[in-house]
Motif scaffolding. Structure first.
Motif, PDB file in Angstrom:
ATOM      1  N   THR A   2       0.828  -1.207   0.000  1.00 29.80           N
ATOM      2  CA  THR A   2       0.000   0.000   0.000  1.00 29.80           C
ATOM      3  C   THR A   2       0.862   1.256   0.000  1.00 29.80           C
ATOM      4  OG1 THR A   2      -1.066  -1.300   1.701  1.00 29.80           O
ATOM      5  CG2 THR A   2      -2.184   0.688   0.997  1.00 29.80           C
ATOM      6  N   VAL A   3       1.981   1.203   0.730  1.00 27.58           N
ATOM      7  CA  VAL A   3       2.814   2.392   0.880  1.00 27.58           C
ATOM      8  C   VAL A   3       3.395   2.812  -0.453  1.00 27.58           C
ATOM      9  CG1 VAL A   3       4.685   3.367   2.191  1.00 27.58           C
ATOM     10  CG2 VAL A   3       3.346   1.569   3.154  1.00 27.58           C
ATOM     11  N   LEU A   6       0.664   4.468  -2.465  1.00 27.53           N
ATOM     12  CA  LEU A   6       0.386   5.828  -1.984  1.00 27.53           C
ATOM     13  C   LEU A   6       1.484   6.795  -2.413  1.00 27.53           C
ATOM     14  CD1 LEU A   6      -1.084   5.346   1.563  1.00 27.53           C
ATOM     15  CD2 LEU A   6      -2.142   6.426  -0.368  1.00 27.53           C
TER      16      LEU A   6
ATOM     17  N   GLU C   2       3.971   0.017   8.578  1.00 27.04           N
ATOM     18  CA  GLU C   2       3.370   0.333   7.288  1.00 27.04           C
ATOM     19  C   GLU C   2       2.138   1.215   7.468  1.00 27.04           C
ATOM     20  OE1 GLU C   2       2.942  -3.089   4.941  1.00 27.04           O
ATOM     21  OE2 GLU C   2       2.408  -1.981   3.137  1.00 27.04           O
ATOM     22  N   SER C   6       1.551   5.006   6.118  1.00 27.90           N
ATOM     23  CA  SER C   6       0.417   5.230   5.219  1.00 27.90           C
ATOM     24  C   SER C   6      -0.417   6.413   5.680  1.00 27.90           C
ATOM     25  CB  SER C   6      -0.461   3.990   5.152  1.00 27.90           C
ATOM     26  OG  SER C   6       0.271   2.903   4.714  1.00 27.90           O
TER      27      SER C   6
END
Lengths: 112, 145, 175
Positions: A2-3, A6, C2, C6
């Motif tokens: 996900t990072v 993003l 994480e 995020s």
């Protein structure tokens, strides 16, 4: 995972600004935002869980350290980013004195 | 550009010295603690910029100042290149070879050439940032006349 | 880890979008500062203190320069009318974004997941580097010993940018 996505979204926000904005200051801001996302993705790739910051303690041995190579690359890139932003600002203020506007379309029409 | 009020001037007088010393500390300990030439040079340039913003530019001669900072950075980068070339004469015939004795890791005087490179890169970075800022200030002064 | 990164990245994206759409140039510049200082927190969490120190100083100086330029010229954003041409640019932009995103998604499939990085080439830079360079700060060791050419090139670029700004601002324009 996900990072990384993003980070890429942040890069795309900067690219969107470069494509659609017409103000020189806004374009410089968008370029800075693209730079920031690149630095972050470089450092994220080198990160290791439970790793130490890359400064060796001479006494102890056999520790896990995070990868120093992407950090060194990003360190030089940050200072270059400052120089390019300052030079963009110099160009912008010089164009503003001549044409009295930051609009790039007007500046293109008023050539000469 | 006018200077700011008396309170700002007094606080700046008290703060600029420690900021400058912190920059020198960051440069000299670049091989032991986080930091190094780039960070320390930027901090030193920041101290000068703080002084210029607080006191205005009526107290210094801007033209002389920008000539000085531009000469300083030119000489600093020349010294870096000369130090890199010196390793072709001494030691192995490799560009950027670290030919001085390494010493004990963790001491202030160790790591051979690295502290010297740190010092001159720091001077170069400080000179470059200061040159850009001073030329912006001079441009503003000349165009507002 | 994480999740924390995020969340900070989400705030940074919001700040970036605000910076692009602000009506006042001064608030746009300050929103860019928000993005930069968020990056400092990410660097601290990711065990990169060298980068955090450099970024916090550089961001402050960038903000000072940009605020000085904005206050010296004008604070008003342009009146943007949404005509056919800007519609065309926006559509073309989104097609390019979709293509770029496809390639990026293919590229990150080969990366290690966050935190599981395996030192391949950098193993020489970490283990045994203290005996070779004598510097216990590994980043400085990489910068000034293993990869000193990069540092020299970076210093030359900085020098060129300073001389370029000096030339641009000090020359007399045509009247």
């Amino acid at each position: 995972m996900t990072v990384y996505i993003l980070c890429f979204v942040l890069f795309l926000v900067g690219l969107y600004g470069v494509i659609t904005r017409r103000n020189l200051i806004k374009i410089a801001i968008s370029l800075s935002i693209m730079e920031f996302s690149i630095f972050l993705i470089l450092v994220l790739i080198g990160y290791i869980d439970n790793g130490l910051a890359p400064i060796v303690d001479p006494g102890s041995s056999a520790q896990i350290y995070v990868d120093p190579l992407p950090q060194a690359m990003a360190l030089t890139a940050i200072v270059i980013g400052l120089a390019t932003t300052a030079m963009l600002m110099a160009i912008a203020i010089r164009l503003y004195r001549k044409y009295k506007t930051f609009d790039i379309r007007e500046i293109r029409n008023l050539r000469g | 550009m006018e200077g700011m009020s008396t309170i700002v001037k007094k606080v700046t007088q008290l703060m600029v010295g420690p900021v400058f010393l912190y920059g020198i500390y960051i440069i000299l300990h670049g091989h032991l603690t986080p930091g190094g030439g780039f960070a320390g040079g930027a901090i030193i340039a920041g101290a000068f910029i703080l002084l210029l913003l607080a006191f205005g530019n009526n107290v210094i001669n801007l033209k002389k100042e920008v000539a000085g900072s531009s000469n300083t950075e030119s000489i600093a980068i020349l010294i870096v290149v000369v130090m890199a070339l010196m390793s072709l004469l001494f030691g192995a015939k490799v560009f950027f070879f670290n030919f001085l004795p390494k010493g004990e890791p963790g001491e202030l005087l160790s790591a051979g050439m690295i502290p010297l490179y740190n010092i001159f890169i720091g001077i170069e970075v400080a000179g470059a940032i200061l040159t850009i800022f001073l030329s912006l200030v001079i441009f503003k002064e000349e165009s507002s006349k | 880890m994480e999740l924390t990164i995020s969340i900070i990245l989400g705030f940074m994206i919001i700040g970036a979008i605000y910076a692009l759409h602000a009506k006042d140039l001064l608030s746009a510049v300050i929103a860019m500062g928000f993005v930069g200082y968020g990056l400092v927190i990410c660097f601290l969490l990711l065990k990169a203190p060298d980068l955090a120190i450099v970024q916090i100083v550089v961001e402050t100086i960038t903000l000072v320069i940009m605020v000085a330029v904005v206050l010296d010229s004008t604070r008003k954003e342009l009146e943007v009318s949404f005509d056919r041409r800007s519609l065309l640019t926006t559509i073309a932009g989104f097609i390019i974004f979709a293509g770029l995103f496809y390639f990026f998604y293919g590229a990150i499939q080969n990366l290690d997941p966050l935190g599981m990085h395996s030192l391949r080439m950098a193993e020489t830079y970490v283990y045994g580097a203290v005996e070779k360079t004598g510097s216990i700060n590994l980043v400085t060791g990489v910068l000034f010993d293993f990869r000193a050419y990069d540092t020299l090139g970076e210093a030359v670029i900085l020098y060129t940018a300073a001389l370029g700004a000096l030339t641009l601002l000090r020359m007399k324009g045509k009247k």
